[in-house]
Structures are given as structure tokens and as C-alpha cells.
Design an enzyme around this catalytic site. Structure first.
Site, PDB file in Angstrom:
ATOM      1  CG  ASP A 108      -1.822   1.132   1.366  1.00 29.47           C
ATOM      2  OD1 ASP A 108      -2.102   1.793   0.358  1.00 29.47           O
ATOM      3  OD2 ASP A 108      -2.241   1.421   2.499  1.00 29.47           O
ATOM      4  CG  ASP A 164      -7.330  -6.479  10.180  1.00 33.49           C
ATOM      5  OD1 ASP A 164      -6.339  -6.282   9.456  1.00 33.49           O
ATOM      6  OD2 ASP A 164      -7.602  -5.771  11.174  1.00 33.49           O
TER       7      ASP A 164
END
Ligand code: 5GP
Ligand code: MG
Length: 188
Positions: A108, A164
Site C-alpha cells: 500500500d 482485516d
């Protein structure tokens, strides 16, 4: 839990096919004569997100290997943006002279790989290759090198297959986005 899904980005079957491709690539880069005889391989998943990816990948790589663990937190609790990477625990064994393959669920901001790769080199690894299942379509992610990339995805917050939100949804078999209502304080 499945009622919270907005969109399935990558279904289970496509993940499985791609994991097999990545395993084949890693395998062909880590067999003699590319690796000198006796040079061992250590696979290091970044926990907790890399757990399911690692479990599926290593069972497709028929090489002698050790498994090490690193725990890094970058999206603690209800974060949907990186809060900066923090190394929580390292249990990688003696990697001096070994060929390390570092696994992460998603590339990311790149902060995690930028922090962890030099730390593994410091420990004397003969080589460090990086493998991410997902890479987000954003400039920061493309500026950080990954040797093996599963899928390029849009710059959206995703969960499932180990990833998550607030520690939930890791057990979803597909990679999905969540409905906006999930991000309100009340749930999950
Ligand atoms: P980076 O350090 O490259 O910014 O991000 C890597 C870590 O941030 C990943 O290992 C993962 O834990 C977390 N992360 C980044 N993007 C996402 C996302 O879209 N969803 C989830 N659940 N975690 C993410
Ligand atoms: Mg996370």
C-alpha cells in the site's frame, strides 16, 4: 459477516490460481543452480495479514524451507489508512546466509517493506525477495519494489483472505470491499 460485503473484488478460485503461479515463480528462482547447493530458504510471512496467503503458498512450493514470523502493525483497530508501520515481534530464526522470501498480504504505502527488508539484510540474509498478494494502484506502492505480485487492485480498502478491518473478516475466502455502514462506530 457476509452481509457486510459490498463487492467481491477477487473470488477464491482466482486467488488459488494466482497463488499457484506465484509459487511456481518462487520455486524456479530458488532451485539449483540459481541457489548454491546447501543455501537454505526461509519464508517469512508478515503477520497477521500474511497468514492465509503463506499457508496456501508454501504448500505449493516443494522445496526444503524454514518458516520465520514477523509481526507488523500498520492499520491498527478501525484504521482504513496506514498509521505508519510498527514492528511488534520478530521470530525469524538464524537467517545468516539464507535466502529469504518475505510475504505480505498487500503493498500500500510501502512503509512495511521499506522497514522490514533492510532489517532482514542486517541479519545477514544472502538474499531477500519480496512477494505480495495484492498491490494497490497508487504511486507510493509502485515506487517500492516487489519481486512477485499477485494482483494489482484499485486504491480501495479491502478485507478477506487474511486482511482485516478491526481484526474481523480475515476468514472471508474472497478479497472484498465492505459496505460503508460497517465503518460506523456501531459495527462489527
Ligand atoms: P504498507 O506498509 O505498504 O502501507 O501497507 C501494508 C500493510 O497495511 C498490510 O500488510 C496491511 O496489513 C495493511 N493494509 C494496507 N492496505 C490495506 C487494505 O486495503 N486493507 C487492509 N485490511 N489492510 C491494509
Ligand atoms: Mg491490518
Amino acid at each position: 459477516m457476509t452481509g457486510d460485503i459490498q463487492r467481491v473484488l477477487i473470488p477464491q478460485a482466482r486467488i488459488a490460481q494466482r497463488v499457484k503461479d506465484l509459487a511456481d515463480q518462487i520455486m524456479s528462482d530458488h532451485v539449483p543452480p540459481l541457489l548454491e547447493e546447501g543455501q537454505g530458504v526461509t519464508i517469512i510471512p508478515i503477520m497477521t495479514g500474511g497468514m492465509i496467503f503463506c499457508a496456501d503458498l508454501i504448500r505449493q512450493i516443494p522445496l526444503a524451507m524454514k518458516i520465520g514470523l514477523m509481526m507488523v502493525s500498520s492499520y491498527p483497530g478501525r484504521s482504513v489508512q496506514s498509521q505508519g508501520s510498527q514492528m511488534l515481534a520478530t521470530q525469524v530464526g538464524d537467517i545468516h546466509g539464507r535466502n529469504v522470501v518475505l510475504l505480505d498480504d498487500i503493498l500500500d504505502s510501502g512503509g512495511t517493506l521499506k522497514m522490514v527488508v533492510p532489517a532482514l539484510r542486517e541479519l545477514g540474509a544472502a538474499s531477500v525477495k519480496t512477494c505480495v498478494l495484492l498491490r494497490k494502484d497508487r504511486p507510493a506502492a509502485r515506487q517500492v519494489h516487489a519481486d512477485y505480485v499477485g494482483f494489482d487492485i484499485p486504491d480501495e480498502f479491502v478485507v478477506g483472505y487474511g486482511l482485516d478491518y478491526n481484526d474481523y473478516y480475515r476468514n472471508l475466502p474472497d478479497i472484498v470491499t465492505l459496505k460503508p455502514a460497517v465503518f460506523s462506530e456501531a459495527s462489527p
